[in-house]
Design a protein around this motif. Structure first.
Motif, PDB file in Angstrom:
ATOM      1  N   VAL A  68       0.864  -1.177   0.000  1.00  0.00           N
ATOM      2  CA  VAL A  68       0.000   0.000   0.000  1.00  0.00           C
ATOM      3  C   VAL A  68       0.901   1.227   0.000  1.00  0.00           C
ATOM      4  CG1 VAL A  68      -1.852   1.258   1.142  1.00  0.00           C
ATOM      5  CG2 VAL A  68      -1.787  -1.243   1.267  1.00  0.00           C
ATOM      6  N   GLN A  70      -7.256   6.096  -1.568  1.00  0.00           N
ATOM      7  CA  GLN A  70      -6.399   5.326  -0.669  1.00  0.00           C
ATOM      8  C   GLN A  70      -7.158   4.181  -0.019  1.00  0.00           C
ATOM      9  OE1 GLN A  70      -3.439   4.352  -0.308  1.00  0.00           O
ATOM     10  NE2 GLN A  70      -2.454   6.160   0.578  1.00  0.00           N
ATOM     11  N   ILE A  80      -6.479   0.132  -0.168  1.00  0.00           N
ATOM     12  CA  ILE A  80      -6.406  -0.766   0.994  1.00  0.00           C
ATOM     13  C   ILE A  80      -7.383  -1.923   0.828  1.00  0.00           C
ATOM     14  CG2 ILE A  80      -6.818  -0.912   3.483  1.00  0.00           C
ATOM     15  CD1 ILE A  80      -5.916   2.060   3.603  1.00  0.00           C
ATOM     16  N   LEU A 133       3.402  -0.993   4.166  1.00  0.00           N
ATOM     17  CA  LEU A 133       2.672   0.271   4.153  1.00  0.00           C
ATOM     18  C   LEU A 133       3.677   1.395   3.966  1.00  0.00           C
ATOM     19  CD1 LEU A 133       0.333  -0.432   7.229  1.00  0.00           C
ATOM     20  CD2 LEU A 133      -0.107  -0.899   4.806  1.00  0.00           C
ATOM     21  N   ALA A 148       1.348   5.354   3.815  1.00  0.00           N
ATOM     22  CA  ALA A 148      -0.008   5.156   3.303  1.00  0.00           C
ATOM     23  C   ALA A 148      -0.982   6.252   3.716  1.00  0.00           C
ATOM     24  CB  ALA A 148      -0.540   3.799   3.771  1.00  0.00           C
ATOM     25  N   GLN A 193      -6.226   4.727   9.061  1.00  0.00           N
ATOM     26  CA  GLN A 193      -5.385   4.045  10.031  1.00  0.00           C
ATOM     27  C   GLN A 193      -6.138   2.917  10.717  1.00  0.00           C
ATOM     28  OE1 GLN A 193      -2.069   4.793  10.330  1.00  0.00           O
ATOM     29  NE2 GLN A 193      -2.088   2.839  11.414  1.00  0.00           N
ATOM     30  N   LEU A 212      -6.116   0.129   8.322  1.00  0.00           N
ATOM     31  CA  LEU A 212      -4.778  -0.445   8.248  1.00  0.00           C
ATOM     32  C   LEU A 212      -4.480  -1.315   9.457  1.00  0.00           C
ATOM     33  CD1 LEU A 212      -2.680   2.568   6.882  1.00  0.00           C
ATOM     34  CD2 LEU A 212      -3.354   0.508   5.647  1.00  0.00           C
ATOM     35  N   THR A 218       4.241  -6.978   9.180  1.00  0.00           N
ATOM     36  CA  THR A 218       3.951  -5.686   8.562  1.00  0.00           C
ATOM     37  C   THR A 218       5.165  -4.766   8.647  1.00  0.00           C
ATOM     38  OG1 THR A 218       1.630  -5.894   9.207  1.00  0.00           O
ATOM     39  CG2 THR A 218       2.393  -3.706   8.561  1.00  0.00           C
ATOM     40  N   VAL A 232       6.166  -0.783   8.027  1.00  0.00           N
ATOM     41  CA  VAL A 232       5.541   0.526   7.914  1.00  0.00           C
ATOM     42  C   VAL A 232       6.620   1.582   7.717  1.00  0.00           C
ATOM     43  CG1 VAL A 232       4.017   2.215   8.981  1.00  0.00           C
ATOM     44  CG2 VAL A 232       3.694  -0.225   9.462  1.00  0.00           C
TER      45      VAL A 232
END
Length: 686
Positions: free
Chosen positions: A503, A567, A571, A584, A587, A600, A603, A612, A614
């Motif tokens: 993303v 966005q 997602i 991410l 993002a 958020q 996410l 994950t 980020v």
């Protein structure tokens, strides 16, 4: 370091290496369609030959039927097929003329169908192969801003080749058949007058040779100027918002005006030669016609051959000469168009094969394994990555944000000096010399299944490059990245990337319906799965409020939606993909605070129970990360949890303090380094 120019030179290098591009086009793409070419060529030859028959029949009929001065005799027609009697010969002549016109029409239709099947069949194969090659190229190629070049290959260049194969090639055959056929007929009728009439042909050939030499460099300049104009227009359209907000419309208009005027001048230089060539050819043909008319007319009116000529000339032969002499003009006048098509096709085929010859760096090993349902344990083991010869390939595009956090982008190295990109075809890895400038250096960390790892740091620190290496958009120079113990270079690329959901802050949506965009990559997903994904991404409510709900067309790049809506659909697309590993990349960096909270929340749901990674824009979004890695100059300078890093009172704590409002500004040494990196980035852009 103007990297776009460096990459463009690489593309040009492969174009320059293409040897005999049109011969290669016929060899690689013409062979499967050669039967259509043969049918078209044969039909074209017969059609042109048929078109020469009526003037010959008319001349014979005048002498044998109307004037009764000779016997009825046609070249290549046995006398036993000619009927006796003037009336019968008259109708026989009519039948031959009608049959010739019908045959010309039918054969021209056959030629047209066959020629177009050949041309469009070849172009279909070229276009599809070029697109597939484009998709297989590594990201370094696209980071080199080659999109305009590729679009030109897929559209303009394939069209140029189609025109050459369909029109110019067949017109060349037509020209040869007409000139040779007319010469044969005229010499069979009266060799002496034919020699006098055809004396203009060598002059036409010499004039054509001069024209081709003179016009070729002008065509080259014209192609370059139209390319510059298209680039200028494309840049202006893409940067319209900047132009308007900067009030620079007049400046851009001047630049477009200059580029357009250069194209105008180069085009006029070509047209001036074209308009000299066509009348010149018509003048030569007219002189040949006038010479034939004068000499033949005197021959008939005086009854004796003029000058050194001997023998006799009949009225029918004279008529045949006049008709066929006129036929020289049209095919020879086509030479300028043939030359134009040939030059364009040659340049276009060089570009097509230049694209197809660009090497791939990222390839699968012969023994690559599929990454099926990974647990998600990711290890970066002493990973370093950089650029050859100190050239970053494409400048880091990150921007310093107003709240003290940075975003960054990664880019590839350049190809080797031999143009191969250092690809080891057997291993699927890239062998390169040690870079002079490292983007990442000796990066070590481990993400256990289900962990969330956050990357923070200033522009150019290498955050985005880290995840691009995980996706194997580029390969490491040293060290290894492993997923569940598998080096990503030993894994099938398709299975690797299907296991990772990405993303980005730069959301891309296709022109189509909402549902089609959400199920992109999972094309068999039903409507219920699409809706469930949108619900998980906090997108269902706004989608249902669209005019046609999930069937609403959102326009190119999702232009009809807001940034936050785009966005959330991105997602939702990742939710539907259900990847084992999630990336991410900033993002939520381009949305307002309220939208950020919605995104958020979605996410957080998406990241639950997944490994994950980020890349953080707002540090508040990574407070709960299992590990925060702080990068600076390509190295991890701090690592730990949010609370641990605050307690260390280092760079992370300073960044947090700025965002939380506890510190008015960053220490000067951090700001100075940020400004230096930003200045280097701007210099690279120039």
């Amino acid at each position: 370091m103007g990297t776009a120019e460096d990459e463009t030179s690489v593309f040009e290098e492969y174009r320059d290496r293409v040897d005999r591009p049109l011969a290669r086009l016929f060899r690689e793409y013409g062979s499967p369609e050669i039967h259509w070419l043969i049918v078209g060529m044969v039909a074209n030859v017969l059609a042109r030959a048929s078109s020469l028959l009526p003037p010959v029949v008319l001349g014979v009929a005048i002498d044998a039927v109307f004037l009764d001065r000779t016997g009825y005799s046609l070249l290549f027609l046995p006398d036993r097929f000619v009927p006796a009697g003037e009336t019968a010969q008259f109708w026989f002549s009519v039948q031959l003329i009608v049959a010739a016109f019908v045959a010309t029409a039918v054969l021209t239709w056959v030629y047209g169908v066959a020629a177009n099947n050949f041309a469009h069949g070849v172009m279909h194969a070229v276009r599809v192969d070029s697109f597939e090659k484009m998709q297989s190229l590594d990201m370094w190629f696209f980071d080199g801003k080659q999109t305009g070049e590729v679009m030109s290959v897929l559209n303009n260049d394939t069209t140029n080749l189609e025109r050459f194969l369909d029109n110019a090639l067949q017109n060349s055959v037509r020209l040869g058949v007409m000139v040779i056929g007319i010469a044969v007929v005229l010499f069979s009728e009266n060799a002496q007058l034919a020699a006098l009439t055809l004396v203009a042909v060598p002059l036409m050939v010499g004039f054509t040779w001069w024209f081709m030499r003179a016009v070729e460099p002008r065509y080259t300049s014209q192609r370059e100027s139209v390319g510059d104009l298209n680039t200028r227009l494309e840049n202006a359209l893409g940067g319209m918002q900047l132009i308007k907000t900067s009030g620079t419309e007049s400046y851009e208009s001047d630049r477009v005006r200059d580029a357009s005027y250069s194209y105008f001048q180069d085009t006029m230089a070509v047209l001036k030669l074209n308009y000299l060539y066509r009348p010149g050819m018509e003048l030569f043909a007219g002189l040949a016609f006038a010479t034939t008319f004068v000499v033949g007319g005197l021959w008939l009116t005086t009854g004796t051959a003029p000058g050194p000529l001997t023998g006799t000339l009949s009225e029918g032969q004279f008529v045949t000469f006049l008709f066929l002499t006129q036929r020289f003009t049209a095919p020879l006048a086509e030479v300028s168009n043939i030359v134009d098509s040939y030059e364009n096709a040659k340049a276009s085929s060089e570009r097509v094969f230049g694209l197809q010859d660009v090497p791939r760096r990222i390839t699968d090993r012969e023994d690559a394994v599929a990454l099926d349902d990974p647990d998600g344990r990711v290890v970066y083991d002493d990973v370093s990555f950089g650029y050859e010869d100190g050239d970053p390939g494409a400048p880091d595009t990150g921007e310093a944000s107003s709240d003290g956090a940075w975003a960054d982008g990664g880019s590839p190295g350049t190809v080797d000096a031999d143009g191969t990109g250092g690809v080891d075809e057997t291993s699927g890895t890239t062998e390169t010399d040690e870079p002079e400038e490292w983007v990442l250096e000796s990066v070590d960390f481990t993400a256990e299944p289900g962990d969330t790892v956050a990357f923070v740091g200033p522009t150019g620190a290498g955050k985005s490059t880290l995840v691009k290496l995980l996706l194997r958009l580029y390969d490491t120079d040293t060290g290894a990245i492993r997923i569940d113990g598998h080096d990503v270079r030993d894994v099938e690329t398709a299975s690797l990337r299907s296991s990772i959901g990405y993303v980005s802050q730069d959301t891309f949506l296709f022109d189509g319906s909402v549902a089609d965009n959400v199920r992109y990559g999972e094309f068999d997903a039903d409507r219920e799965a699409v809706v469930a994904a949108c619900e998980a991404a906090e997108a269902d409510e706004f989608v249902r409020n669209l005019p046609d709900g999930y069937d609403t067309r959102i326009g190119e790049r999702g232009v009809k939606l807001s940034g936050g809506q785009r966005q959330r659909l991105s997602i939702a697309r990742t939710v539907l993909q259900d990847p084992e590993i999630l990336v991410l990349d900033e993002a939520t960096s381009a949305v307002d605070t309220e939208t950020e909270l919605l995104i958020q929340r979605s996410l957080d749901r998406l990241a639950a129970d997944r490994t994950t990674f980020v890349i953080a824009h707002r540090l508040s979004t990574i407070r709960d990360a299992d590990t925060v890695l702080v990068l600076e100059d390509g190295q991890i300078v701090e690592r730990g949890t949010h609370d641990d890093l605050l307690a260390e009172d280092g760079l992370y704590a300073k960044l947090w303090g700025v965002q939380a409002g506890e510190i008015e500004s960053l220490p000067s040494e951090f700001l100075d380094r940020a400004r230096e990196r930003r200045a280097e980035t701007l210099s690279d852009d120039d």
